[in-house]
Design a protein around this motif. Structure first.
Motif, PDB file in Angstrom:
ATOM      1  N   TYR A  50       0.839  -1.201   0.000  1.00 16.71           N
ATOM      2  CA  TYR A  50       0.000   0.000   0.000  1.00 16.71           C
ATOM      3  C   TYR A  50       0.872   1.248   0.000  1.00 16.71           C
ATOM      4  N   ALA A  51       0.261   2.340  -0.377  1.00 12.62           N
ATOM      5  CA  ALA A  51       0.958   3.636  -0.326  1.00 12.62           C
ATOM      6  C   ALA A  51      -0.083   4.728  -0.103  1.00 12.62           C
ATOM      7  N   THR A  52       0.297   5.719   0.684  1.00 11.63           N
ATOM      8  CA  THR A  52      -0.584   6.882   0.882  1.00 11.63           C
ATOM      9  C   THR A  52      -0.035   8.048   0.058  1.00 11.63           C
ATOM     10  N   GLN A  53      -0.907   9.041  -0.121  1.00 11.49           N
ATOM     11  CA  GLN A  53      -0.481  10.217  -0.895  1.00 11.49           C
ATOM     12  C   GLN A  53       0.630  10.994  -0.186  1.00 11.49           C
ATOM     13  N   GLU A  54       0.830  10.707   1.108  1.00 13.04           N
ATOM     14  CA  GLU A  54       1.941  11.369   1.829  1.00 13.04           C
ATOM     15  C   GLU A  54       3.298  10.868   1.330  1.00 13.04           C
ATOM     16  N   HIS A  55       3.286   9.756   0.622  1.00 13.26           N
ATOM     17  CA  HIS A  55       4.525   9.199   0.055  1.00 13.26           C
ATOM     18  C   HIS A  55       4.360   9.128  -1.462  1.00 13.26           C
ATOM     19  N   PRO A  56       4.514  10.294  -2.124  1.00 11.88           N
ATOM     20  CA  PRO A  56       4.158  10.407  -3.547  1.00 11.88           C
ATOM     21  C   PRO A  56       4.862   9.400  -4.453  1.00 11.88           C
ATOM     22  N   GLU A  57       6.118   9.115  -4.161  1.00  9.43           N
ATOM     23  CA  GLU A  57       6.860   8.211  -5.056  1.00  9.43           C
ATOM     24  C   GLU A  57       6.238   6.816  -5.026  1.00  9.43           C
ATOM     25  N   ALA A  58       5.989   6.321  -3.820  1.00  5.21           N
ATOM     26  CA  ALA A  58       5.387   4.992  -3.668  1.00  5.21           C
ATOM     27  C   ALA A  58       3.958   4.993  -4.210  1.00  5.21           C
ATOM     28  N   TYR A  59       3.246   6.083  -3.966  1.00  2.87           N
ATOM     29  CA  TYR A  59       1.852   6.195  -4.436  1.00  2.87           C
ATOM     30  C   TYR A  59       1.814   6.155  -5.964  1.00  2.87           C
ATOM     31  N   GLN A  60       2.719   6.901  -6.583  1.00  5.07           N
ATOM     32  CA  GLN A  60       2.754   6.950  -8.057  1.00  5.07           C
ATOM     33  C   GLN A  60       3.066   5.589  -8.661  1.00  5.07           C
ATOM     34  N   LYS A  61       3.918   4.831  -7.969  1.00  2.12           N
ATOM     35  CA  LYS A  61       4.246   3.484  -8.462  1.00  2.12           C
ATOM     36  C   LYS A  61       2.992   2.626  -8.526  1.00  2.12           C
ATOM     37  N   LEU A  62       2.199   2.662  -7.448  1.00  2.00           N
ATOM     38  CA  LEU A  62       0.963   1.876  -7.437  1.00  2.00           C
ATOM     39  C   LEU A  62      -0.020   2.402  -8.485  1.00  2.00           C
ATOM     40  N   LEU A  63      -0.137   3.740  -8.541  1.00  2.00           N
ATOM     41  CA  LEU A  63      -1.072   4.355  -9.496  1.00  2.00           C
ATOM     42  C   LEU A  63      -0.730   3.956 -10.929  1.00  2.00           C
ATOM     43  N   SER A  64       0.572   3.859 -11.219  1.00  2.00           N
ATOM     44  CA  SER A  64       1.005   3.570 -12.590  1.00  2.00           C
ATOM     45  C   SER A  64       0.604   2.167 -13.041  1.00  2.00           C
ATOM     46  N   CYS A  65       0.263   1.303 -12.095  1.00  4.54           N
ATOM     47  CA  CYS A  65      -0.145  -0.068 -12.444  1.00  4.54           C
ATOM     48  C   CYS A  65      -1.626  -0.149 -12.787  1.00  4.54           C
ATOM     49  N   ILE A  66      -2.369   0.894 -12.462  1.00  7.49           N
ATOM     50  CA  ILE A  66      -3.825   0.895 -12.633  1.00  7.49           C
ATOM     51  C   ILE A  66      -4.169   1.333 -14.055  1.00  7.49           C
ATOM     52  N   SER A  67      -5.209   0.731 -14.631  1.00  4.79           N
ATOM     53  CA  SER A  67      -5.617   1.091 -15.995  1.00  4.79           C
ATOM     54  C   SER A  67      -5.982   2.581 -16.054  1.00  4.79           C
ATOM     55  N   GLU A  68      -5.809   3.163 -17.224  1.00  2.00           N
ATOM     56  CA  GLU A  68      -6.068   4.616 -17.353  1.00  2.00           C
ATOM     57  C   GLU A  68      -7.493   4.967 -16.958  1.00  2.00           C
ATOM     58  N   HIS A  69      -8.418   4.088 -17.353  1.00  2.00           N
ATOM     59  CA  HIS A  69      -9.828   4.318 -17.053  1.00  2.00           C
ATOM     60  C   HIS A  69     -10.055   4.407 -15.535  1.00  2.00           C
ATOM     61  N   ASN A  70      -9.474   3.460 -14.809  1.00  2.00           N
ATOM     62  CA  ASN A  70      -9.626   3.465 -13.343  1.00  2.00           C
ATOM     63  C   ASN A  70      -8.826   4.593 -12.686  1.00  2.00           C
ATOM     64  N   GLN A  71      -7.678   4.921 -13.290  1.00  2.00           N
ATOM     65  CA  GLN A  71      -6.848   5.994 -12.708  1.00  2.00           C
ATOM     66  C   GLN A  71      -7.622   7.295 -12.563  1.00  2.00           C
ATOM     67  N   GLN A  72      -8.532   7.513 -13.538  1.00  2.00           N
ATOM     68  CA  GLN A  72      -9.256   8.799 -13.550  1.00  2.00           C
ATOM     69  C   GLN A  72      -9.945   9.077 -12.224  1.00  2.00           C
ATOM     70  N   TRP A  73     -10.516   8.026 -11.603  1.00  2.00           N
ATOM     71  CA  TRP A  73     -11.161   8.254 -10.308  1.00  2.00           C
ATOM     72  C   TRP A  73     -10.272   7.805  -9.138  1.00  2.00           C
ATOM     73  N   ALA A  74      -9.458   6.764  -9.365  1.00  2.00           N
ATOM     74  CA  ALA A  74      -8.669   6.203  -8.256  1.00  2.00           C
ATOM     75  C   ALA A  74      -7.628   7.193  -7.730  1.00  2.00           C
ATOM     76  N   LYS A  75      -7.190   8.119  -8.599  1.00  2.00           N
ATOM     77  CA  LYS A  75      -6.130   9.049  -8.184  1.00  2.00           C
ATOM     78  C   LYS A  75      -6.606  10.029  -7.113  1.00  2.00           C
ATOM     79  N   SER A  76      -7.924  10.084  -6.874  1.00  2.42           N
ATOM     80  CA  SER A  76      -8.419  10.958  -5.803  1.00  2.42           C
ATOM     81  C   SER A  76      -8.358  10.269  -4.439  1.00  2.42           C
ATOM     82  N   ALA A  77      -8.052   8.984  -4.423  1.00  6.81           N
ATOM     83  CA  ALA A  77      -8.031   8.247  -3.148  1.00  6.81           C
ATOM     84  C   ALA A  77      -6.725   8.503  -2.401  1.00  6.81           C
ATOM     85  N   PRO A  78      -6.786   8.739  -1.108  1.00  2.00           N
ATOM     86  CA  PRO A  78      -5.551   8.970  -0.344  1.00  2.00           C
ATOM     87  C   PRO A  78      -4.694   7.725  -0.162  1.00  2.00           C
TER      88      PRO A  78
END
Ligand SMILES: Cc1cc2nc3c(=O)[nH]c(=O)nc-3n(C[C@H](O)[C@H](O)[C@H](O)COP(=O)(O)O)c2cc1C
Length: 179
Positions: A50-78
């Motif tokens: 897991y990663a929280t938005q307080e750790h942007p590098e780790a958070y971005q790594k997880l976000l980058s694995c998510i499909s673009e469609h899901n990223q659109q809403w998932a990126k608002s999650a802390p």
């Protein structure tokens, strides 16, 4: 204290998360609920990255694995998470046919605990497991199962509560009702 029926009823998968952090202590409580889940031979095959938005590098790594469609809403999650299942029993190295099943049970416990804490989670099959393996350095022994966005509710949403009736999912003593 909310009843189990209330928790089951209240839970849904939102697409808007509030700009409000979830603490490490809260996350610990979620994982504490997950670790109580039953599992075949008590193997407890579930793992979470897991990663929280307080750790942007780790958070971005997880976000980058998510499909673009899901990223659109998932990126608002802390918080973003990935669940993993250990493929073999530690006791004898035999394949654990129920590793995914048990990981799902642990997630179910986590979801209800989250609901009790007024947190919401949205799981995702829409992610790239190979990329997750590479970006997060996941050993071959573990299967990436599902990703999940966690946080407080953002704007009001109409939960999708369409469900099959019980008589379409449970059958007494035989399989005659199966389509
Ligand atoms: C394993 C799993 C994978 C899912 N994958 C996605 C997904 O990639 N994108 C998405 O928007 N929702 C996804 N969902 C959410 C489901 O669509 C949602 O749980 C279902 O429609 C029931 O709605 P509810 O959770 O609000 O009750 C997934 C749910 C699960 C359990």
């Amino acid at each position: 204290m909310k009843s189990i029926d209330t928790l089951i009823e209240q839970r849904f998968s939102p697409k808007h998360f509030a700009d409000r952090a979830v603490s490490e202590e809260q996350l610990h409580q979620l994982f504490e609920a997950a670790r109580r889940a039953p599992s075949s031979f008590n193997e407890q095959p579930w793992r979470f990255i897991y990663a929280t938005q307080e750790h942007p590098e780790a958070y971005q790594k997880l976000l980058s694995c998510i499909s673009e469609h899901n990223q659109q809403w998932a990126k608002s999650a802390p918080v973003l998470m990935l669940s993993l299942a250990k493929k073999h029993f530690s006791r004898n190295e035999k394949p654990n046919r129920h590793a995914w099943h048990d990981t799902g049970t642990a997630i179910g416990f986590l979801l209800l605990k989250a609901t009790e804490m007024d947190l919401y989670a949205h799981q995702m099959a829409g992610f790239n497991p190979e990329k997750a393996r590479e970006v997060l350095g996941i050993p071959n022994e573990y299967d990436p199962v599902a990703m999940m966005a966690v946080g407080y509710l953002g704007e009001e949403e109409n939960p999708n509560k369409l469900r099959k009736p019980v008589n379409e999912i449970a059958f007494t003593g035989n399989s005659h009702g199966l389509l």
